[in-house]
Design a protein around this motif. Structure first.
Motif, PDB file in Angstrom:
ATOM      1  N   SER A   1      27.347  -9.845 -12.045  1.00 45.09           N
ATOM      2  CA  SER A   1      28.663 -10.427 -11.746  1.00 45.09           C
ATOM      3  C   SER A   1      28.791 -11.814 -12.367  1.00 45.09           C
ATOM      4  O   SER A   1      29.832 -12.160 -12.932  1.00 45.09           O
ATOM      5  N   VAL A   2      27.735 -12.603 -12.265  1.00 47.78           N
ATOM      6  CA  VAL A   2      27.734 -13.932 -12.887  1.00 47.78           C
ATOM      7  C   VAL A   2      27.856 -13.791 -14.408  1.00 47.78           C
ATOM      8  O   VAL A   2      28.611 -14.526 -15.053  1.00 47.78           O
ATOM      9  N   TYR A   3      27.143 -12.853 -14.988  1.00 45.15           N
ATOM     10  CA  TYR A   3      27.252 -12.584 -16.426  1.00 45.15           C
ATOM     11  C   TYR A   3      28.692 -12.241 -16.789  1.00 45.15           C
ATOM     12  O   TYR A   3      29.237 -12.728 -17.780  1.00 45.15           O
ATOM     13  N   PHE A   4      29.296 -11.366 -16.006  1.00 44.23           N
ATOM     14  CA  PHE A   4      30.646 -10.900 -16.292  1.00 44.23           C
ATOM     15  C   PHE A   4      31.648 -12.053 -16.250  1.00 44.23           C
ATOM     16  O   PHE A   4      32.469 -12.219 -17.158  1.00 44.23           O
ATOM     17  N   ILE A   5      31.559 -12.878 -15.229  1.00 45.06           N
ATOM     18  CA  ILE A   5      32.466 -14.022 -15.100  1.00 45.06           C
ATOM     19  C   ILE A   5      32.231 -15.018 -16.231  1.00 45.06           C
ATOM     20  O   ILE A   5      33.175 -15.528 -16.839  1.00 45.06           O
ATOM     21  N   THR A   6      30.981 -15.278 -16.539  1.00 43.97           N
ATOM     22  CA  THR A   6      30.646 -16.203 -17.624  1.00 43.97           C
ATOM     23  C   THR A   6      31.139 -15.680 -18.967  1.00 43.97           C
ATOM     24  O   THR A   6      31.651 -16.443 -19.789  1.00 43.97           O
ATOM     25  N   THR A   7      31.006 -14.386 -19.181  1.00 42.42           N
ATOM     26  CA  THR A   7      31.475 -13.769 -20.421  1.00 42.42           C
ATOM     27  C   THR A   7      32.969 -13.998 -20.608  1.00 42.42           C
ATOM     28  O   THR A   7      33.416 -14.414 -21.674  1.00 42.42           O
TER      29      THR A   7
END
Length: 180
Positions: free
Chosen positions: A7-13
């Motif tokens: 989820s953190v990866y997705f938001i950061t992306t």
């Protein structure tokens, strides 16, 4: 935990993409306008808003080396964040796979404590574990696509800057001027 990391990866992306895309789009618009003025002969040097303008003003002389340094600096700034997108695109499927492996291990561990081993007992646990892999692939698709889109925009910016540099140098040679 795996879904939290993804989820953190997705938001950061999405954050990196939206921020960099807007920045590149505005810089490309400025450089396109500047290049258009040079092509039309309405200007003998790059526009005052161009990324190259500050370098030319500080240096005081117009030469290929200064323009090359300015272009490289602009590209370094424009491609910031691409490495992070690439890392997220390549690692998120592995993070998802790790979550799946842990989930399947837990499912088999629970299966060992029960007396009967039927598909009705194993299938829900395994399908739950596979959600992590799906999430990892989902994040990777966006990260990789955004990486390629930003890379293309950076190439566009590079092409515009190179064209401006070439035209500006050609005009200098034709006029015999040494300054900006």
């Amino acid at each position: 935990m795996v879904l939290l990391v993804l989820s953190v990866y997705f938001i950061t992306t999405f954050w990196i993409f939206l921020y960099r895309y807007r920045l590149l789009r505005s810089r490309i618009a400025v450089e396109s306008k500047s290049l258009s003025k040079l092509y039309m002969g309405r200007s003998s040097t790059v526009d005052a808003q161009s990324l190259l303008y500050g370098y030319l003003q500080r240096n005081g002389s117009l030469n290929r080396e200064v323009l090359k340094a300015a272009i490289n600096d602009a590209l370094r700034s424009a491609t910031r964040g691409l490495t992070m997108l690439s890392i997220m695109a390549s690692t998120s499927p592995f993070i998802g796979l790790f979550g799946t492996v842990v989930g399947i291990l837990e499912a088999f561990g629970r299966l060992g404590t029960q007396k009967s081993a039927s598909l009705a007992v194993v299938a829900p646990a395994i399908s739950e574990a596979l959600i992590a892999t799906a999430a990892g692939i989902f994040v990777a698709i966006f990260a990789y696509a955004f990486h390629l889109l930003l890379k293309r925009k950076a190439f566009e910016l590079h092409s515009l800057l190179e064209s401006q540099a070439d035209i500006t140098l050609a005009q200098k040679r034709e006029s015999g001027e040494g300054g900006v």
